[in-house]
Design a protein around this motif. Structure first.
Motif, mmCIF file in Angstrom:
data_model
loop_
_atom_site.group_PDB
_atom_site.id
_atom_site.type_symbol
_atom_site.label_atom_id
_atom_site.label_comp_id
_atom_site.label_asym_id
_atom_site.label_seq_id
_atom_site.Cartn_x
_atom_site.Cartn_y
_atom_site.Cartn_z
ATOM 1 N N ARG A 14 -33.567 -49.350 9.276
ATOM 2 C CA ARG A 14 -33.899 -47.998 9.727
ATOM 3 C C ARG A 14 -33.059 -47.700 10.967
ATOM 4 N NH1 ARG A 14 -38.745 -50.459 8.993
ATOM 5 N NH2 ARG A 14 -39.143 -50.571 11.251
ATOM 6 N N ALA A 15 -32.335 -46.594 10.928
ATOM 7 C CA ALA A 15 -31.457 -46.237 12.040
ATOM 8 C C ALA A 15 -31.748 -44.820 12.505
ATOM 9 C CB ALA A 15 -29.999 -46.363 11.618
ATOM 10 N N THR A 16 -31.806 -44.651 13.821
ATOM 11 C CA THR A 16 -31.929 -43.326 14.419
ATOM 12 C C THR A 16 -30.684 -43.089 15.261
ATOM 13 O OG1 THR A 16 -33.064 -44.138 16.404
ATOM 14 C CG2 THR A 16 -34.432 -43.598 14.491
ATOM 15 N N GLY A 17 -30.739 -42.098 16.119
ATOM 16 C CA GLY A 17 -29.564 -41.801 16.920
ATOM 17 C C GLY A 17 -29.131 -42.926 17.836
ATOM 18 N N HIS A 18 -30.095 -43.699 18.378
ATOM 19 C CA HIS A 18 -29.752 -44.731 19.351
ATOM 20 C C HIS A 18 -30.411 -46.078 19.065
ATOM 21 C CE1 HIS A 18 -28.924 -40.948 21.542
ATOM 22 N NE2 HIS A 18 -27.954 -41.636 22.090
ATOM 23 N N THR A 19 -31.105 -46.223 17.945
ATOM 24 C CA THR A 19 -31.779 -47.481 17.652
ATOM 25 C C THR A 19 -31.544 -47.903 16.203
ATOM 26 O OG1 THR A 19 -33.862 -46.436 16.972
ATOM 27 C CG2 THR A 19 -33.598 -46.954 19.320
ATOM 28 N N VAL A 20 -31.611 -49.213 15.988
ATOM 29 C CA VAL A 20 -31.519 -49.786 14.642
ATOM 30 C C VAL A 20 -32.584 -50.867 14.528
ATOM 31 C CG1 VAL A 20 -30.112 -51.081 13.006
ATOM 32 C CG2 VAL A 20 -29.047 -49.339 14.446
ATOM 33 N N THR A 21 -33.394 -50.795 13.477
ATOM 34 C CA THR A 21 -34.397 -51.818 13.208
ATOM 35 C C THR A 21 -34.163 -52.358 11.804
ATOM 36 O OG1 THR A 21 -36.026 -50.741 14.632
ATOM 37 C CG2 THR A 21 -36.855 -52.337 13.032
ATOM 38 N N ALA A 22 -34.091 -53.677 11.691
ATOM 39 C CA ALA A 22 -33.815 -54.309 10.402
ATOM 40 C C ALA A 22 -34.900 -55.311 10.056
ATOM 41 C CB ALA A 22 -32.459 -55.008 10.439
#
Length: 238
Positions: free
Chosen positions: A144-152
């Protein structure tokens, strides 16, 4: 289309292993963890390079200081715009090796044609597919990626190093599981997070360097402006 691994992959070691050298081909193979190119020994005659590669492989041309065109026989010329030291020309695909295995590249340099020791690499698609399949099998199951974060989300028990396929620049902070965010490590120039087998998630956040300091300076400037403005209003009222 060219197959690509997930945005977040898991590697067995903290540093990439692979061929030595600083060419774009060597860097790619180290990041993939596999040998995917054949490197012919091209013969240069005037403005022509000739070599032999596996039939069906894809010819890539790499000459960071080269400015001009390069054309595989029977294909349209590809433009390269190297202007050292400020601008380096990226790799470019020239076409597919014919059944004969003969590679003939016509150069159209603008000025002196400066070529590296290995300007030609022939990408073997089957090797690339195998490397991508391996990285996909052990990589993140969900990202999951947003403008400034990534969670895997990772396969349970993952160990080694989680690698996020973005350049490791200042401002990246990462954590495995519920650990606190810390400055990201590097894996071949990419963002990396150590794994000990206990975490099944990785979280990374990016904040441009100096943002917090810049915000504090901006707030202080605003307070100063307000403070100096109050006496003026008071005097005007009088």
């Amino acid at each position: 289309t060219t197959p690509v691994p997930p945005l977040v992959t898991v590697r067995p070691s903290p540093r990439p292993a692979g061929p030595a050298g600083d060419s774009a081909f060597a860097r790619q193979e180290r990041l993939l963890g596999a040998s995917v190119y054949e490197f012919p020994a091209p013969r240069r005659t005037g403005r022509t390079l000739t070599a032999r590669c596996p039939a069906g492989s894809q010819v890539w041309f790499w000459a960071p200081e080269y400015r001009g065109t390069a054309a595989l026989a029977g294909q349209e010329p590809v433009r390269f715009d190297g202007r050292p030291p400020a601008v380096t020309a990226p790799m470019g695909a020239l076409g597919t090796v014919p059944d004969s295995g003969e590679v003939r590249i016509a150069l159209g340099p603008e000025g002196r044609a400066r070529l590296p020791r290995e300007p030609v690499g022939c990408l073997v698609r089957a090797r690339l597919d195998t490397a991508v399949d391996r990285l996909t099998a052990t990589g993140a199951t969900r990202v999951r990626a947003t403008g400034h974060t990534v969670t895997a989300e990772l396969p349970p028990g993952s160990t080694g190093t989680a690698v996020l396929a973005v350049p490791r620049t200042s401002g990246w902070r990462c954590a495995a599981g519920d650990a606190d965010l810390r400055p990201a490590r590097a894996y071949g120039g990419l963002v990396a997070v150590p794994l000990d087998g206990r975490a099944d998630t990785v979280h990374c956040s990016f904040r441009p360097p100096g943002l917090r300091l810049g915000g504090a300076v901006g707030a202080a400037a605003l307070l100063t402006l307000v403070a100096t403005g109050i006496p003026h209003r008071g005097r005007n009222r009088g």
